[in-house]
Write a protein that holds these residues in place. Structure first.
Motif, PDB file in Angstrom:
ATOM      1  N   SER A  85      -9.408  -3.810   3.057  1.00 53.27           N
ATOM      2  CA  SER A  85     -10.279  -3.106   3.992  1.00 53.27           C
ATOM      3  C   SER A  85     -10.877  -1.872   3.313  1.00 53.27           C
ATOM      4  CB  SER A  85      -9.486  -2.675   5.226  1.00 53.27           C
ATOM      5  OG  SER A  85      -8.581  -1.639   4.893  1.00 53.27           O
ATOM      6  N   ALA A  86     -11.999  -1.438   3.828  1.00 50.67           N
ATOM      7  CA  ALA A  86     -12.674  -0.258   3.268  1.00 50.67           C
ATOM      8  C   ALA A  86     -11.765   0.962   3.350  1.00 50.67           C
ATOM      9  CB  ALA A  86     -13.984  -0.003   4.005  1.00 50.67           C
ATOM     10  N   ASN A  87     -11.004   1.068   4.429  1.00 46.92           N
ATOM     11  CA  ASN A  87     -10.091   2.194   4.606  1.00 46.92           C
ATOM     12  C   ASN A  87      -9.001   2.190   3.534  1.00 46.92           C
ATOM     13  OD1 ASN A  87      -8.974   4.441   5.903  1.00 46.92           O
ATOM     14  ND2 ASN A  87      -7.579   3.154   7.092  1.00 46.92           N
ATOM     15  N   THR A  88      -8.441   1.015   3.248  1.00 51.13           N
ATOM     16  CA  THR A  88      -7.404   0.902   2.220  1.00 51.13           C
ATOM     17  C   THR A  88      -7.960   1.259   0.855  1.00 51.13           C
ATOM     18  OG1 THR A  88      -6.222  -0.797   3.459  1.00 51.13           O
ATOM     19  CG2 THR A  88      -5.787  -0.691   1.101  1.00 51.13           C
TER      20      THR A  88
ATOM     21  N   GLU B   5       0.814  -1.215   0.000  1.00 51.22           N
ATOM     22  CA  GLU B   5       0.000   0.000   0.000  1.00 51.22           C
ATOM     23  C   GLU B   5       0.850   1.268   0.000  1.00 51.22           C
ATOM     24  OE1 GLU B   5      -3.182   2.253   2.922  1.00 51.22           O
ATOM     25  OE2 GLU B   5      -2.765   0.119   3.239  1.00 51.22           O
TER      26      GLU B   5
ATOM     27  N   THR C 188      -8.169   4.829  -3.633  1.00 52.39           N
ATOM     28  CA  THR C 188      -9.082   5.462  -4.589  1.00 52.39           C
ATOM     29  C   THR C 188      -8.892   6.980  -4.601  1.00 52.39           C
ATOM     30  OG1 THR C 188     -10.702   3.708  -4.283  1.00 52.39           O
ATOM     31  CG2 THR C 188     -11.508   5.749  -5.239  1.00 52.39           C
ATOM     32  N   ASP C 189      -8.797   7.578  -3.416  1.00 54.84           N
ATOM     33  CA  ASP C 189      -8.613   9.025  -3.321  1.00 54.84           C
ATOM     34  C   ASP C 189      -7.301   9.472  -3.967  1.00 54.84           C
ATOM     35  OD1 ASP C 189     -11.010   9.153  -2.002  1.00 54.84           O
ATOM     36  OD2 ASP C 189     -10.149   9.491  -0.012  1.00 54.84           O
TER      37      ASP C 189
ATOM     38  N   LYS D 128     -10.522   3.146   0.145  1.00 56.96           N
ATOM     39  CA  LYS D 128     -10.798   4.582   0.091  1.00 56.96           C
ATOM     40  C   LYS D 128      -9.514   5.381  -0.075  1.00 56.96           C
ATOM     41  CE  LYS D 128     -12.889   8.467   2.528  1.00 56.96           C
ATOM     42  NZ  LYS D 128     -12.079   9.373   1.765  1.00 56.96           N
ATOM     43  N   LYS D 129      -8.484   5.054   0.683  1.00 53.20           N
ATOM     44  CA  LYS D 129      -7.213   5.782   0.607  1.00 53.20           C
ATOM     45  C   LYS D 129      -6.613   5.695  -0.797  1.00 53.20           C
ATOM     46  CE  LYS D 129      -3.824   5.500   3.875  1.00 53.20           C
ATOM     47  NZ  LYS D 129      -2.651   4.891   4.550  1.00 53.20           N
TER      48      LYS D 129
END
Length: 106
Positions: A46-49, A24, A54-55, A51-52
């Motif tokens: 994970s959703a956090n990964t 990551e 993707t952003d 999102k990070k």
């Protein structure tokens, strides 16, 4: 499934050509530096990964796909399970983009 096999083979080829960055933080660094052409995130990240990544990809205008699980991706590149991959070569990125778009369509 046939298309998925082609994608995994292409990931293996990119690894052997040293045109692939795993992890990551390293992948995000390549996106920031403008070296990443395509980013692949496993569908069990994970959703956090997700999102990070993707952003960062959206902000830096880098194509991103969610594909495969971490064990399949790791096996394809000959390593332990991996969640985030960045392809740094335009040729590999273009072909993988075609295959991933075809796979997602169908």
């Amino acid at each position: 499934m046939k298309d998925a096999k082609k994608i995994f083979q292409m990931l293996g080829m990119a690894t052997r050509a040293r045109m692939l960055i795993t992890g990551e933080e390293l992948a995000i660094r390549e996106v920031r530096n403008g070296n990443a052409r395509l980013v692949i995130v496993s569908n069990d990240a994970s959703a956090n990964t997700i999102k990070k990544v993707t952003d960062k990809c959206s902000f830096n205008n880098v194509e991103m796909h969610v594909f495969g699980n971490r064990e399949e991706i790791g096996h394809a590149i000959g390593k332990e399970s991996r969640v985030v991959l960045a392809i740094t070569d335009a040729g590999f990125a273009g072909k993988l983009s075609e295959l991933l778009n075809e796979y997602n369509r169908g």
